[in-house]
Motif scaffolding. Structure first.
Motif, PDB file in Angstrom:
ATOM      1  N   LYS A  14       0.829  -1.196   0.000  1.00  0.00           N
ATOM      2  CA  LYS A  14       0.000   0.000   0.000  1.00  0.00           C
ATOM      3  C   LYS A  14       0.867   1.251   0.000  1.00  0.00           C
ATOM      4  O   LYS A  14       1.976   1.244   0.533  1.00  0.00           O
ATOM      5  N   HIS A  15       0.321   2.301  -0.561  1.00  0.00           N
ATOM      6  CA  HIS A  15       0.966   3.610  -0.552  1.00  0.00           C
ATOM      7  C   HIS A  15       1.310   3.966   0.901  1.00  0.00           C
ATOM      8  O   HIS A  15       0.501   3.788   1.804  1.00  0.00           O
ATOM      9  N   GLY A  16       2.519   4.428   1.127  1.00  0.00           N
ATOM     10  CA  GLY A  16       2.930   4.851   2.465  1.00  0.00           C
ATOM     11  C   GLY A  16       3.598   3.761   3.280  1.00  0.00           C
ATOM     12  O   GLY A  16       4.094   4.027   4.364  1.00  0.00           O
ATOM     13  N   GLU A  17       3.602   2.534   2.778  1.00  0.00           N
ATOM     14  CA  GLU A  17       4.194   1.435   3.537  1.00  0.00           C
ATOM     15  C   GLU A  17       5.600   1.123   3.040  1.00  0.00           C
ATOM     16  O   GLU A  17       6.031   1.599   1.993  1.00  0.00           O
ATOM     17  N   LEU A  18       6.289   0.295   3.819  1.00  0.00           N
ATOM     18  CA  LEU A  18       7.627  -0.165   3.466  1.00  0.00           C
ATOM     19  C   LEU A  18       7.570  -1.637   3.101  1.00  0.00           C
ATOM     20  O   LEU A  18       6.781  -2.395   3.673  1.00  0.00           O
ATOM     21  N   LEU A  19       8.418  -2.049   2.188  1.00  0.00           N
ATOM     22  CA  LEU A  19       8.550  -3.449   1.810  1.00  0.00           C
ATOM     23  C   LEU A  19       9.923  -3.927   2.257  1.00  0.00           C
ATOM     24  O   LEU A  19      10.944  -3.388   1.833  1.00  0.00           O
ATOM     25  N   LEU A  20       9.956  -4.930   3.134  1.00  0.00           N
ATOM     26  CA  LEU A  20      11.194  -5.527   3.611  1.00  0.00           C
ATOM     27  C   LEU A  20      11.431  -6.799   2.802  1.00  0.00           C
ATOM     28  O   LEU A  20      10.567  -7.668   2.750  1.00  0.00           O
TER      29      LEU A  20
END
Length: 146
Positions: A14-20
């Motif tokens: 989602k917009h605004g999130e981080l992907l680890l």
């Protein structure tokens, strides 16, 4: 720290999130294990602050000079003290041994508060991977091998 998606129930970016992304592989030349974090949109000031704190913790340990005979248990607080100063911590070890064609998490050495007292020696490969995980908000880890 170790999200595992379930079939039909995986989280959506989602917009605004981080992907680890924690990835690696085993090759004739050795085993890799690396973690990076990507922003799904421009990072917020809080995300940048937390990422920078984790990066500072990583650099503190990666650049640490220590005498022969020093164990990972002794070195664990080098990274954590950067986090502690900001009121943060993480519930996993700071690093682990990495094998070749065996297990990516391989002893006898570890960098963790309750690890073996095995001294780090020339030729040992270890990860350094401090992080911060805020339930329902974000997870950040930066992992390299040394």
């Amino acid at each position: 720290p170790h999200y595992l998606p379930k079939s039909g129930r995986a989280a959506k970016l989602k917009h605004g999130e981080l992907l680890l992304i924690d990835s690696g592989g085993q090759y004739p030349q050795g085993t890799t294990d690396v973690t990076r974090v990507l922003a799904c949109s421009p990072a917020t000031s809080r995300q940048r602050y937390l990422y920078t704190t984790v990066l500072r913790a990583h650099i503190a340990l990666a650049s640490c000079l220590f005498p022969i005979g020093t164990s990972g248990q002794q070195l664990d607080s080098v990274a954590r003290q950067v986090m502690w100063r900001e009121g943060l911590d993480y519930e996993h070890g700071t690093g682990h041994g990495v094998g070749s064609y065996l297990h990516v998490h391989e002893g006898p050495h570890r960098i963790a508060p309750h690890a073996s007292a095995i001294p780090l020696q020339a030729g040992m490969v270890t990860s350094i991977e401090p992080g911060v995980y805020l339930s329902g908000e974000l997870g950040i880890r930066i992992e390299n091998l040394y």
